[in-house]
Design a protein around this motif. Structure first.
Motif, short mmCIF file in Angstrom:
data_model
loop_
_atom_site.label_atom_id
_atom_site.label_comp_id
_atom_site.label_asym_id
_atom_site.label_seq_id
_atom_site.Cartn_x
_atom_site.Cartn_y
_atom_site.Cartn_z
N VAL A 1 0.84 -1.19 0.00
CA VAL A 1 0.00 0.00 0.00
C VAL A 1 0.88 1.25 0.00
O VAL A 1 0.60 2.22 -0.71
N LYS A 2 1.97 1.24 0.77
CA LYS A 2 2.90 2.38 0.78
C LYS A 2 3.52 2.57 -0.60
O LYS A 2 3.64 3.69 -1.08
N PHE A 3 3.91 1.47 -1.22
CA PHE A 3 4.53 1.55 -2.54
C PHE A 3 3.55 2.12 -3.57
O PHE A 3 3.89 3.02 -4.34
N LEU B 1 1.44 9.13 -5.89
CA LEU B 1 1.85 10.50 -5.57
C LEU B 1 2.89 11.01 -6.56
O LEU B 1 2.84 12.17 -6.98
N GLY B 2 3.81 10.15 -6.97
CA GLY B 2 4.81 10.54 -7.96
C GLY B 2 4.19 10.87 -9.31
O GLY B 2 4.54 11.86 -9.94
#
Length: 125
Positions: free
Chosen positions: A5-7, A13-14
């Protein structure tokens, strides 16, 4: 939070940041360049290419956060070493070192103190 999920959040976001920078570049270009220089209006994809080109030309290809932001580790090492040595000196030793450095590196003061009031290199003409 799960690593996956963080990835995914970082990737999203990027991608969002890339689109925002492209839109800002396009908006600024289309607002300024046609009015100031009678240049062309560009599309979003051209603006994204222009942003990428400027990133490559002015920032390089990455390689960390060196450059203007923080010194190279070797540079920081000699500065810390010099500071430690300088701070451990007595006031007389500091004054002697300062005078030695001034005598070695500040020779241009000799020319100005020797009566060279013209500011020239000595040629009349």
């Amino acid at each position: 939070m799960n690593r996956v999920v963080k990835f995914v959040a970082c990737v999203a976001l990027g991608v969002l940041a890339i689109f925002v920078f492209g839109w800002v570049t396009m908006s600024l270009w289309n607002w300024l360049v046609p009015a100031l220089f009678a240049g062309p209006v560009i599309t979003f994809w051209q603006a994204l290419g222009l942003f990428l080109l400027s990133k490559i030309l002015f920032s390089g290809f990455g390689g960390g956060k060196r450059g203007w932001h923080r010194p190279h580790p070797a540079e920081a090492h000699w500065k810390n070493k010099f500071y430690a040595k300088f701070s451990s000196m007595s006031p007389d030793e500091r004054a002697a070192l300062k005078q030695k450095m001034k005598d070695k590196w500040c020779r241009w003061e000799e020319n100005t103190q020797a009566g060279d009031t013209t500011g020239s290199t000595g040629s009349n003409g």
